[in-house]
Design a protein around this motif. Structure first.
Motif, mmCIF file in Angstrom:
data_model
loop_
_atom_site.group_PDB
_atom_site.id
_atom_site.type_symbol
_atom_site.label_atom_id
_atom_site.label_comp_id
_atom_site.label_asym_id
_atom_site.label_seq_id
_atom_site.Cartn_x
_atom_site.Cartn_y
_atom_site.Cartn_z
ATOM 1 N N PHE A 99 0.831 -1.205 0.000
ATOM 2 C CA PHE A 99 0.000 0.000 0.000
ATOM 3 C C PHE A 99 0.862 1.250 0.000
ATOM 4 O O PHE A 99 0.535 2.234 -0.673
ATOM 5 N N GLU A 100 1.954 1.232 0.728
ATOM 6 C CA GLU A 100 2.817 2.412 0.788
ATOM 7 C C GLU A 100 3.401 2.722 -0.592
ATOM 8 O O GLU A 100 3.459 3.884 -0.992
ATOM 9 N N ARG A 101 3.815 1.710 -1.316
ATOM 10 C CA ARG A 101 4.303 1.940 -2.679
ATOM 11 C C ARG A 101 3.185 2.461 -3.562
ATOM 12 O O ARG A 101 3.385 3.391 -4.363
ATOM 13 N N PHE A 102 2.018 1.874 -3.401
ATOM 14 C CA PHE A 102 0.860 2.268 -4.214
ATOM 15 C C PHE A 102 0.495 3.725 -4.003
ATOM 16 O O PHE A 102 0.354 4.501 -4.949
ATOM 17 N N VAL A 103 0.341 4.155 -2.744
ATOM 18 C CA VAL A 103 -0.100 5.516 -2.477
ATOM 19 C C VAL A 103 0.991 6.530 -2.810
ATOM 20 O O VAL A 103 0.706 7.652 -3.254
ATOM 21 N N SER A 104 2.245 6.137 -2.634
ATOM 22 C CA SER A 104 3.342 7.036 -2.974
ATOM 23 C C SER A 104 3.387 7.311 -4.466
ATOM 24 O O SER A 104 3.579 8.456 -4.908
ATOM 25 N N GLU A 105 3.190 6.268 -5.279
ATOM 26 C CA GLU A 105 3.191 6.435 -6.738
ATOM 27 C C GLU A 105 1.944 7.157 -7.222
ATOM 28 O O GLU A 105 1.994 7.930 -8.188
ATOM 29 N N LEU A 106 0.815 6.923 -6.555
ATOM 30 C CA LEU A 106 -0.441 7.550 -6.976
ATOM 31 C C LEU A 106 -0.442 9.046 -6.690
ATOM 32 O O LEU A 106 -0.974 9.840 -7.473
ATOM 33 N N ALA A 107 0.105 9.459 -5.546
ATOM 34 C CA ALA A 107 0.198 10.862 -5.134
ATOM 35 C C ALA A 107 -1.137 11.599 -5.292
ATOM 36 O O ALA A 107 -1.237 12.589 -6.015
ATOM 37 N N PRO A 108 -2.198 11.156 -4.603
ATOM 38 C CA PRO A 108 -3.513 11.801 -4.747
ATOM 39 C C PRO A 108 -3.555 13.170 -4.089
ATOM 40 O O PRO A 108 -2.776 13.468 -3.177
ATOM 41 N N ASP A 109 -4.485 13.993 -4.565
ATOM 42 C CA ASP A 109 -4.710 15.302 -3.938
ATOM 43 C C ASP A 109 -5.606 15.171 -2.711
ATOM 44 O O ASP A 109 -5.486 15.942 -1.762
ATOM 45 N N VAL A 110 -6.520 14.209 -2.761
ATOM 46 C CA VAL A 110 -7.497 13.990 -1.691
ATOM 47 C C VAL A 110 -7.536 12.499 -1.385
ATOM 48 O O VAL A 110 -7.549 11.675 -2.307
ATOM 49 N N VAL A 111 -7.552 12.164 -0.091
ATOM 50 C CA VAL A 111 -7.743 10.773 0.317
ATOM 51 C C VAL A 111 -9.007 10.718 1.161
ATOM 52 O O VAL A 111 -9.136 11.416 2.174
ATOM 53 N N LEU A 112 -9.959 9.903 0.717
ATOM 54 C CA LEU A 112 -11.239 9.737 1.418
ATOM 55 C C LEU A 112 -11.236 8.387 2.125
ATOM 56 O O LEU A 112 -11.168 7.336 1.481
ATOM 57 N N PHE A 113 -11.291 8.423 3.455
ATOM 58 C CA PHE A 113 -11.356 7.201 4.250
ATOM 59 C C PHE A 113 -12.832 6.850 4.485
ATOM 60 O O PHE A 113 -13.598 7.674 4.993
ATOM 61 N N ASP A 114 -13.185 5.624 4.137
ATOM 62 C CA ASP A 114 -14.559 5.165 4.318
ATOM 63 C C ASP A 114 -14.692 4.535 5.699
ATOM 64 O O ASP A 114 -14.399 3.353 5.899
ATOM 65 N N ARG A 115 -15.093 5.338 6.681
ATOM 66 C CA ARG A 115 -15.248 4.987 8.084
ATOM 67 C C ARG A 115 -13.904 4.986 8.824
ATOM 68 O O ARG A 115 -12.848 4.823 8.232
ATOM 69 N N PHE A 116 -14.002 5.190 10.114
ATOM 70 C CA PHE A 116 -12.808 5.525 10.881
ATOM 71 C C PHE A 116 -11.805 4.382 10.956
ATOM 72 O O PHE A 116 -10.605 4.602 11.119
ATOM 73 N N MET A 117 -12.256 3.129 10.822
ATOM 74 C CA MET A 117 -11.321 2.010 10.881
ATOM 75 C C MET A 117 -10.310 2.054 9.747
ATOM 76 O O MET A 117 -9.158 1.659 9.912
ATOM 77 N N MET A 118 -10.718 2.568 8.592
ATOM 78 C CA MET A 118 -9.780 2.702 7.475
ATOM 79 C C MET A 118 -8.765 3.806 7.740
ATOM 80 O O MET A 118 -7.602 3.682 7.354
ATOM 81 N N GLU A 119 -9.199 4.870 8.406
ATOM 82 C CA GLU A 119 -8.242 5.916 8.766
ATOM 83 C C GLU A 119 -7.238 5.400 9.773
ATOM 84 O O GLU A 119 -6.032 5.700 9.683
ATOM 85 N N GLU A 120 -7.695 4.614 10.734
ATOM 86 C CA GLU A 120 -6.784 4.033 11.720
ATOM 87 C C GLU A 120 -5.726 3.164 11.045
ATOM 88 O O GLU A 120 -4.547 3.211 11.403
ATOM 89 N N GLN A 121 -6.154 2.362 10.086
ATOM 90 C CA GLN A 121 -5.255 1.395 9.470
ATOM 91 C C GLN A 121 -4.306 2.040 8.463
ATOM 92 O O GLN A 121 -3.127 1.686 8.396
ATOM 93 N N PHE A 122 -4.818 2.990 7.686
ATOM 94 C CA PHE A 122 -4.034 3.516 6.573
ATOM 95 C C PHE A 122 -3.646 4.988 6.726
ATOM 96 O O PHE A 122 -2.848 5.489 5.938
#
Length: 437
Positions: A73-96
């Protein structure tokens, strides 16, 4: 406004299912709002892909299965470089969330709360306490009238509340489906209003007239039977409410459509009693539009209720509790009847089902409420504008959200310590293996 289209990464708790209850439908509405504005979207999730998953690729949305653990995931998000990250419910924010902070610190962090799970759980605890104390199992007016301060006292000490509130503070913006929950967060927990945005279900007033009274029959209830409030409502109907309605209306039937119905649900089915259990409705609006009354006797819960918004869209009056109507209608009249007791719900159901004049007025109220409170175009536009404005003001907002900065700092540091500990442990294991004969 942004100079070029924004790129949004969604980290989903589950893959959206448009025909499932509120959470899946609301996520699709959010995605459609972004697409209408020309934004690029990549949807990712660690969840298994179900057979009812939306065809995101056909909408031009990228898809990526991600892992809860590991470096991918770290490689994925680093390469994607999004402007906005939307976490679907708080458990996803905790994890990622800490991984996003590490690789995309300037990305706007948005949390789709769906509902305050800590509020739902607090109400569930209060209900169980009442039932175990042997109080009247059919009169819940006192429970439904629990004050904000009392809810705060029940919620504040719990691990779930503290985790959920921490995620809200760590994000730059949280989407709240319920304005009642916004009031609780701001006036009860002291959350800055700048961190919250009211974003209910985004619906359209149908262009065609709904079916009239004479063309409808029976009661209906629709829900996700893995969702504790929905299952509790089914049991209350089966054992308390429906037998009393059936004595008043011996020819009426109750049709219950349940997504993810457990095996034990089949045992509730009774043709003789007119209590009929069905699996997921392929088209919830179609079956809702044929019923005369939607019955939703919810004893606990949070957010807003998808079966009641389904009822609004097809002009089906409803009978529910104050939990059901919470955050649904504001100052407008409820398109149906509301009661906090089993006897009151039975009286309301029998009256609304049989009184055509009252039923017609309730149906007119569905249209008024739908247009005044759930207008898709208005909510879609304000959501996009709020995200763009927050992104523009991000440095200042983060400066003054000191609590959020502090929580992000410790989340990131704790993740670093964990990584270092795992690396050291792996080195020790490797060294021990090298010394083996």
């Amino acid at each position: 406004m942004s100079a070029s289209p924004l790129h949004v990464l969604v980290i989903g708790y589950a893959w959206p299912e448009p025909t499932s209850p509120a959470a899946g439908g609301h996520m699709m509405q959010i995605l459609e709002s972004f697409l209408a504005h020309g934004w690029r979207i990549t949807f990712s999730s660690p969840a298994a892909i179900g057979k009812h998953k939306a065809d995101l690729a056909s909408l031009g949305i990228g898809e990526q299965v991600i892992e809860l653990n590991g470096d991918s995931f770290e490689r994925f998000v680093s390469e994607l470089a999004p402007d906005v990250v939307l976490f679907d419910r708080f458990m996803m924010e905790e994890q990622f969330g800490w991984r996003v902070e590490k690789h995309c610190p300037d990305a706007l962090r948005v949390l789709e709360t769906s509902e305050l799970q800590s509020l739902r759980e607090a109400r569930h605890v209060l209900l169980r306490r009442r039932l175990t104390h042997g109080l009247d199992p059919n009169d819940f007016r006192e429970l439904f009238a629990t004050s904000g301060p009392d809810l705060y006292r029940q919620m504040a000490p719990t691990d779930l509340t503290q985790r959920e509130l921490a995620a809200i503070y760590r994000c730059d913006l949280s989407l709240m489906i319920s304005d009642v929950e916004i009031n609780l967060l701001v006036n009860g927990f002291g959350v800055p209003p700048d961190l919250l945005h009211w974003c209910p279900l985004m619906l359209q007033v149908p262009s065609t007239a709904p079916r009239p009274f004479a063309e409808r029959a029976h009661f209906i209830s629709i829900g996700n039977l893995r969702h504790a409030p929905d299952w509790d409502a089914v049991l209350w109907m089966k054992h308390n409410i429906w037998p009393m309605i059936r004595r008043r209306l011996p020819d009426a039937q109750l049709h219950i459509y349940g997504a993810y119905a457990p095996a034990k649900a089949a045992a509730l089915h009774s043709v003789e009693d007119g209590f009929l259990m069905f699996e997921r409705a392929d088209d919830a609006l179609e079956v809702m539009g044929k019923a005369r009354v939607c019955l939703a006797p919810l004893r606990f819960g949070a957010g807003i209720k998808s079966e009641l918004t389904d009822a609004l869209q097809v002009g089906t009056p409803s009978v529910t509790t104050p939990i059901g109507t919470e955050a649904m209608h504001g100052a407008l009249p409820w398109p149906g009847l509301v009661s906090g007791t089993a006897e009151g719900l039975v009286e309301a159901a029998a009256s609304l089902y049989s009184d055509e004049a009252r039923w017609n007025q309730a149906q007119r109220d569905t249209r008024q409420l739908l247009g005044a409170r759930y207008d898709r175009r208005w909510h879609s536009q304000t959501l996009v504008e709020r995200i763009e404005q927050t992104l523009q003001d991000l440095p200042a907002q983060r400066l003054y959200n000191f609590t959020g900065a502090m929580l992000r700092h410790h989340q990131h540091k704790n993740a670093q310590y964990l990584e270092q500990w795992l690396e050291a442990k792996n080195r020790l294991t490797d060294d021990a293996a090298d010394k083996c004969p």
